[in-house]
Design a protein around this motif. Structure first.
Motif, PDB file in Angstrom:
ATOM      1  N   MET A 237       0.818  -1.215   0.000  1.00  0.00           N
ATOM      2  CA  MET A 237       0.000   0.000   0.000  1.00  0.00           C
ATOM      3  C   MET A 237       0.854   1.269   0.000  1.00  0.00           C
ATOM      4  SD  MET A 237      -3.249  -0.414  -0.203  1.00  0.00           S
ATOM      5  CE  MET A 237      -4.003   1.041   0.498  1.00  0.00           C
ATOM      6  N   ASP A 238       2.000   1.204   0.650  1.00  0.00           N
ATOM      7  CA  ASP A 238       2.848   2.391   0.792  1.00  0.00           C
ATOM      8  C   ASP A 238       3.506   2.837  -0.508  1.00  0.00           C
ATOM      9  OD1 ASP A 238       2.261   2.544   3.476  1.00  0.00           O
ATOM     10  OD2 ASP A 238       4.147   1.626   4.128  1.00  0.00           O
ATOM     11  N   ARG A 239       3.806   1.900  -1.384  1.00  0.00           N
ATOM     12  CA  ARG A 239       4.577   2.209  -2.586  1.00  0.00           C
ATOM     13  C   ARG A 239       4.325   1.125  -3.621  1.00  0.00           C
ATOM     14  NH1 ARG A 239       9.296   5.398  -3.377  1.00  0.00           N
ATOM     15  NH2 ARG A 239      10.746   4.445  -4.812  1.00  0.00           N
ATOM     16  N   ILE A 240       4.053   1.532  -4.864  1.00  0.00           N
ATOM     17  CA  ILE A 240       3.809   0.541  -5.903  1.00  0.00           C
ATOM     18  C   ILE A 240       5.033  -0.346  -6.068  1.00  0.00           C
ATOM     19  CG2 ILE A 240       4.525   2.013  -7.829  1.00  0.00           C
ATOM     20  CD1 ILE A 240       2.207   0.618  -9.430  1.00  0.00           C
ATOM     21  N   GLN A 241       4.783  -1.626  -6.230  1.00  0.00           N
ATOM     22  CA  GLN A 241       5.848  -2.602  -6.384  1.00  0.00           C
ATOM     23  C   GLN A 241       5.561  -3.474  -7.590  1.00  0.00           C
ATOM     24  OE1 GLN A 241       6.975  -4.580  -2.682  1.00  0.00           O
ATOM     25  NE2 GLN A 241       5.796  -3.045  -1.576  1.00  0.00           N
TER      26      GLN A 241
ATOM     27  N   THR B 284      13.256 -10.348  -9.469  1.00  0.00           N
ATOM     28  CA  THR B 284      13.731  -9.078  -8.936  1.00  0.00           C
ATOM     29  C   THR B 284      12.558  -8.157  -8.646  1.00  0.00           C
ATOM     30  OG1 THR B 284      15.761  -9.258 -10.254  1.00  0.00           O
ATOM     31  CG2 THR B 284      15.188  -7.058  -9.423  1.00  0.00           C
ATOM     32  N   TRP B 285      12.588  -7.507  -7.465  1.00  0.00           N
ATOM     33  CA  TRP B 285      11.549  -6.561  -7.080  1.00  0.00           C
ATOM     34  C   TRP B 285      11.957  -5.158  -7.490  1.00  0.00           C
ATOM     35  CZ3 TRP B 285       6.807  -7.709  -5.247  1.00  0.00           C
ATOM     36  CH2 TRP B 285       6.595  -9.011  -4.793  1.00  0.00           C
ATOM     37  N   ILE B 286      11.001  -4.383  -7.989  1.00  0.00           N
ATOM     38  CA  ILE B 286      11.214  -2.977  -8.322  1.00  0.00           C
ATOM     39  C   ILE B 286      10.105  -2.173  -7.652  1.00  0.00           C
ATOM     40  CG2 ILE B 286      12.472  -3.367 -10.472  1.00  0.00           C
ATOM     41  CD1 ILE B 286       9.830  -2.914 -11.986  1.00  0.00           C
ATOM     42  N   GLU B 287      10.361  -0.881  -7.451  1.00  0.00           N
ATOM     43  CA  GLU B 287       9.386  -0.024  -6.768  1.00  0.00           C
ATOM     44  C   GLU B 287       9.315   1.342  -7.424  1.00  0.00           C
ATOM     45  OE1 GLU B 287      10.689   0.373  -2.714  1.00  0.00           O
ATOM     46  OE2 GLU B 287       9.832  -1.540  -2.146  1.00  0.00           O
ATOM     47  N   GLY B 288       8.240   2.058  -7.093  1.00  0.00           N
ATOM     48  CA  GLY B 288       8.106   3.451  -7.486  1.00  0.00           C
ATOM     49  C   GLY B 288       8.016   3.668  -8.986  1.00  0.00           C
TER      50      GLY B 288
ATOM     51  N   TYR C 163       5.780  11.053  -7.551  1.00  0.00           N
ATOM     52  CA  TYR C 163       5.218   9.755  -7.182  1.00  0.00           C
ATOM     53  C   TYR C 163       5.183   9.592  -5.661  1.00  0.00           C
ATOM     54  CZ  TYR C 163       4.184   5.094  -6.101  1.00  0.00           C
ATOM     55  OH  TYR C 163       3.584   4.011  -5.513  1.00  0.00           O
ATOM     56  N   ARG C 164       6.266   9.957  -4.971  1.00  0.00           N
ATOM     57  CA  ARG C 164       6.284   9.817  -3.505  1.00  0.00           C
ATOM     58  C   ARG C 164       5.181  10.655  -2.861  1.00  0.00           C
ATOM     59  NH1 ARG C 164      11.671   9.832  -4.726  1.00  0.00           N
ATOM     60  NH2 ARG C 164      11.959  12.026  -4.125  1.00  0.00           N
ATOM     61  N   THR C 165       4.944  11.841  -3.403  1.00  0.00           N
ATOM     62  CA  THR C 165       3.865  12.696  -2.898  1.00  0.00           C
ATOM     63  C   THR C 165       2.510  12.033  -3.125  1.00  0.00           C
ATOM     64  OG1 THR C 165       5.192  14.668  -3.301  1.00  0.00           O
ATOM     65  CG2 THR C 165       2.807  14.987  -3.057  1.00  0.00           C
ATOM     66  N   PHE C 166       2.308  11.499  -4.327  1.00  0.00           N
ATOM     67  CA  PHE C 166       1.049  10.810  -4.622  1.00  0.00           C
ATOM     68  C   PHE C 166       0.872   9.606  -3.700  1.00  0.00           C
ATOM     69  CE2 PHE C 166      -1.127   7.294  -6.759  1.00  0.00           C
ATOM     70  CZ  PHE C 166      -2.387   7.845  -6.868  1.00  0.00           C
ATOM     71  N   ALA C 167       1.916   8.775  -3.567  1.00  0.00           N
ATOM     72  CA  ALA C 167       1.814   7.563  -2.753  1.00  0.00           C
ATOM     73  C   ALA C 167       1.451   7.907  -1.308  1.00  0.00           C
ATOM     74  CB  ALA C 167       3.118   6.781  -2.805  1.00  0.00           C
ATOM     75  N   LYS C 168       2.035   8.965  -0.794  1.00  0.00           N
ATOM     76  CA  LYS C 168       1.778   9.375   0.595  1.00  0.00           C
ATOM     77  C   LYS C 168       0.350   9.871   0.789  1.00  0.00           C
ATOM     78  CE  LYS C 168       3.593  12.426   4.144  1.00  0.00           C
ATOM     79  NZ  LYS C 168       4.601  13.424   4.464  1.00  0.00           N
TER      80      LYS C 168
END
Length: 128
Positions: free
Chosen positions: A49-53, A60-64, A97-102
């Motif tokens: 929920m905190d950050r798209i993954q 391999t995992w990627i984010e944001g 993106y960080r602003t949107f996610a928050k």
């Protein structure tokens, strides 16, 4: 991995699904009652929920923003992705993106006036 309860997110997911003609993307709704975050390398629902993954075929995992770059490349929008890697633009997109996610829950009408946000019952923390 996407939040199927997020109206804005769903608009983009539906567009991606329509354009994924080669079925290169596996879409997983983290808001679905059957979703078990722990089945994915012990991750938590809150981390999804905190950050798209995203998870690449090799595991391999990627984010944001990188998730969006990979999704848009998969549907043939490589031309749109290239400029997002440029210095300045990349930084600005990461910040946006960080602003949107928050603020996503609040901006999509899923928070109460007191600031508390709705969490599906199946994903709510256990209480004793």
């Amino acid at each position: 991995f996407y939040d199927g309860d997020c109206p804005l997110c769903m608009r983009e997911i539906r567009m991606l699904m329509r354009r994924d003609k080669r079925h290169r993307i596996q879409f997983t709704d983290i808001a679905a009652a059957s979703f078990d975050a722990a089945a994915y390398d012990g991750r938590t629902w809150q981390s999804f929920m905190d950050r798209i993954q995203g998870r690449l075929p090799d595991g391999t995992w990627i984010e944001g923003v990188e998730v969006f770059r990979r999704l848009y490349t998969a549907i043939g929008f490589r031309w749109l992705v290239a400029p997002t890697r440029l210095p300045g633009i990349s930084h600005l997109l990461g910040l946006a993106y960080r602003t949107f996610a928050k603020n996503r829950l609040k901006w999509t009408g899923r928070c109460n006036p007191d600031g508390s946000c709705k969490v599906p019952a199946q994903h709510a923390p256990a209480t004793n």
